[in-house]
Design a protein around this motif. Structure first.
Motif, PDB file in Angstrom:
ATOM      1  N   VAL A   1       0.837  -1.209   0.000  1.00  0.00           N
ATOM      2  CA  VAL A   1       0.000   0.000   0.000  1.00  0.00           C
ATOM      3  C   VAL A   1       0.868   1.252   0.000  1.00  0.00           C
ATOM      4  O   VAL A   1       0.606   2.215  -0.742  1.00  0.00           O
TER       5      VAL A   1
ATOM      6  N   ARG B   1      -8.962  -1.854   5.497  1.00  0.00           N
ATOM      7  CA  ARG B   1      -9.387  -0.462   5.726  1.00  0.00           C
ATOM      8  C   ARG B   1      -8.579   0.184   6.854  1.00  0.00           C
ATOM      9  O   ARG B   1      -8.250   1.373   6.803  1.00  0.00           O
TER      10      ARG B   1
ATOM     11  N   GLU C   1      -5.353   1.252   5.366  1.00  0.00           N
ATOM     12  CA  GLU C   1      -5.551   2.465   4.571  1.00  0.00           C
ATOM     13  C   GLU C   1      -5.613   3.695   5.466  1.00  0.00           C
ATOM     14  O   GLU C   1      -5.005   4.729   5.178  1.00  0.00           O
TER      15      GLU C   1
ATOM     16  N   GLU D   1      -4.724   4.548  -0.358  1.00  0.00           N
ATOM     17  CA  GLU D   1      -5.776   3.631  -0.789  1.00  0.00           C
ATOM     18  C   GLU D   1      -5.160   2.342  -1.298  1.00  0.00           C
ATOM     19  O   GLU D   1      -4.171   2.358  -2.047  1.00  0.00           O
TER      20      GLU D   1
END
Length: 341
Positions: free
Chosen positions: A201, A276, A279, A285
């Motif tokens: 990520v 999530r 994130e 994202e």
């Protein structure tokens, strides 16, 4: 308790466990074979921190080396042994089962022999939620059958439990097995989902999300796990007077000082919620490749920890969001990743 052995001390859970006992004034002898299953530098850096603590003594050795293990026990009286050394990984056990035989079976047998001849007061050892295998009854309970493992890794962990029971019965060795449920946190392993996902990520790379993100895991923060280990280690089991041989409870014994506990967060979390949290902690994202479930994986794990809570006062307290944020903070500092504004 003044002196203990922690095997796998350079590993993720072993490192945190050794730190906790050292903080309580307990001398810790740590052993590890420092293999290259993942980045040896991470293990070396963990050991550097432990070496700075008063009361820590490290020995590099392989538990499959019976003579080396025997010599260690001959030269060190231990009040307790916390065996966290093992070849980990469900998927790798499909490729290299022989590695698991040496580390998880031969190595564990050598630890049992060391405890027996060293008259150790309590053996605490790592088992795994993977032993529940094809069982689909939730939450997983130590009263459930674990006769249908779905991976060879899981089979070796069940073998550890029955090996420990035999030594508890034959030689009076108090033993407690802990079935870990998806442990995560700072200094975590690079092959675990949190590490892989965070790295990807932050780099803007896609992540592989198996079972379309519907996997559920009882993600357990390492600090909560270590608290459980600490409490269990100070409470050697005894034979259970209420145990019935006609309807035996597999989590305890009436013929041996033996216990098995689940150690988890007792809250199933869907993988998408976990992502999530990453994130949110990274400010980035996630790009997700949705894939089917992998061979050897189970779709959900969820721990019943009531017995551990009742016996020791164990109480997990770290939410997934809080624990993931702590890991991301450590990851950024350790790898010197720029913090986003």
């Amino acid at each position: 308790m003044t002196r203990i052995l922690v095997t796998g001390a350079a590993g993720f859970i072993g490192f945190h466990t050794a730190k906790r006992f050292l903080a309580e004034g307990v001398d810790v002898v740590g052993v590890d074979n420092l293999n290259d299953y993942y980045d040896p530098q991470l293990k070396a850096d963990r050991l550097t921190l432990l070496a700075a603590e008063q009361g820590f003594d490290f020995h590099e050795l392989d538990l499959a080396d019976g003579s080396a293990v025997a010599a260690l026990f001959d030269s060190n009286p231990f009040d307790a042994v916390i065996n966290l050394a093992a070849q980990v990984g469900v998927r790798y056990s499909v490729e290299a089962p022989d590695v698991y035989v040496q580390s998880n079976l031969v190595g564990f047998a050598n630890i049992l022999e060391g405890c027996r001849h060293g008259k150790v007061g309590h053996l605490v050892y790592a088992s795994s939620s993977s032993v529940y295998g094809a069982n689909t009854a939730m939450p997983y309970s130590t009263k459930h059958s674990v006769d249908h493992p779905m991976s060879f890794y899981a089979a070796t962990k069940k073998a550890n439990e029955v090996m420990a029971h035999s030594y508890s019965h034959l030689y009076g060795l108090p033993s407690t097995g802990l079935r870990f449920f998806t442990v995560y946190g700072p200094w975590g392993r690079p092959d675990m989902a949190l590490f892989l996902f965070t790295e990807a990520v932050l780099n803007g790379d896609p992540i592989n999300v198996y079972n379309e993100g519907r996997m559920q895991r009882d993600f357990t923060y390492v600090g909560d796990v270590v608290e459980g280990i600490y409490r269990v280690a100070r409470r050697p089991p005894t034979t259970d007077a209420d145990w019935s041989s006609d309807a035996p409870d597999p989590g305890m014994s009436g013929v041996a000082p033996f216990r098995v506990y689940n150690i988890g967060n007792s809250e199933p979390v869907e993988l998408l919620r976990f992502i999530r949290a990453i994130e949110e902690a990274t400010g980035c994202e996630a790009k997700m490749n949705m894939l089917p479930i992998q061979p050897g994986d189970v779709p959900a794990t969820y721990a019943d920890v009531n017995q551990l809570m009742s016996d020791t006062g164990y109480q997990p307290s770290t939410s997934v969001e809080e624990g993931v944020a702590r890991f991301v903070h450590w990851y950024r500092e350790y790898y010197k990743v720029r913090t986003l504004a």
